[in-house]
Design a protein around this motif. Structure first.
Motif, short mmCIF file in Angstrom:
data_model
loop_
_atom_site.label_atom_id
_atom_site.label_comp_id
_atom_site.label_asym_id
_atom_site.label_seq_id
_atom_site.Cartn_x
_atom_site.Cartn_y
_atom_site.Cartn_z
N THR A 173 0.83 -1.21 0.00
CA THR A 173 0.00 0.00 0.00
C THR A 173 0.86 1.26 0.00
N ASP A 174 0.23 2.36 -0.39
CA ASP A 174 0.88 3.67 -0.39
C ASP A 174 -0.18 4.69 0.00
N ASP A 177 -1.18 7.64 -2.21
CA ASP A 177 -1.84 7.40 -3.50
C ASP A 177 -3.17 6.69 -3.25
N LEU A 180 -3.65 3.19 -4.31
CA LEU A 180 -2.87 2.15 -3.65
C LEU A 180 -3.12 2.12 -2.15
#
Length: 199
Positions: A173-174, A177, A180
């Motif tokens: 995950t991010d 973003d 994501l």
């Protein structure tokens, strides 16, 4: 020799106390003496039932994680296909599991505790989830909403997918973003499960 009887109320008090100790200081710093003090029982009460902290924490994990992943599973709704209900339940259970304070604490300070369940053997909570999924898949085979296949192999394959999301999602995950973020991956899992199980 008479078998040792376990008082369910004492057992629950000990499990609650062990959970609270782990949340406070992690598994490595939790002792059976600390758990006994917090539970308001004697050390012998604990030693008769659990030989060491890891065995006790294993029972805590089973209780907590089975409860959070399966505890709110709705009763079968005959107006909806089994596949739809199963996918909804698995995604909701995963979301609840990943946000559970006990899992968060273990991943943060004692992640090695989970390694045996990834490489060597299944735990009781994994077996409980497997049994639930297999029963649902067999019902889905009957109503035609789930692709017919060997039920045990299908169950275990599905579990491998869910387990990777459960324990490794944070590596992909991010937060910066939205595409994501956690929720985007839960949507992707839903898509994967639907496509995997569709006839």
């Amino acid at each position: 020799m008479k078998p040792i009887r376990h008082n369910r109320r004492d057992d629950e008090a000990v499990l609650d106390a062990a959970r609270d100790c782990v949340l406070a200081v992690g598994v490595r710093r939790t002792t059976l003496t600390d758990v006994a003090r917090r539970a308001g029982v004697s050390r012998m009460t604990i030693y008769r039932r659990w030989p060491d902290v890891r065995t006790l924490v294993g029972d805590v994990m089973t209780r907590e994680w089975v409860s959070v992943t399966l505890g709110d599973t709705p009763t079968t709704d005959t107006t909806r296909p089994v596949r739809e209900q199963l996918v909804d339940g698995l995604v909701a259970g995963l979301r609840a599991f990943r946000s559970h304070p006990l899992l968060c604490k273990i991943l943060d300070v004692d992640p090695e505790l989970l390694l045996p369940y990834l490489f060597d053997r299944r735990g009781a909570s994994q077996d409980a989830l497997l049994a639930f999924v297999q029963e649902a898949l067999e019902q889905g085979h009957k109503d035609g909403s789930v692709r017919a296949d060997h039920p045990l192999r299908q169950t275990r394959s599905l579990f491998l997918v869910i387990q990777s999301f459960a324990l490794s999602l944070q590596t992909m995950t991010d937060a910066a973003d939205p595409e994501l973020a956690d929720e985007a991956f839960y949507d992707e899992l839903r898509h994967i499960l639907e496509r995997t199980l569709a006839p």
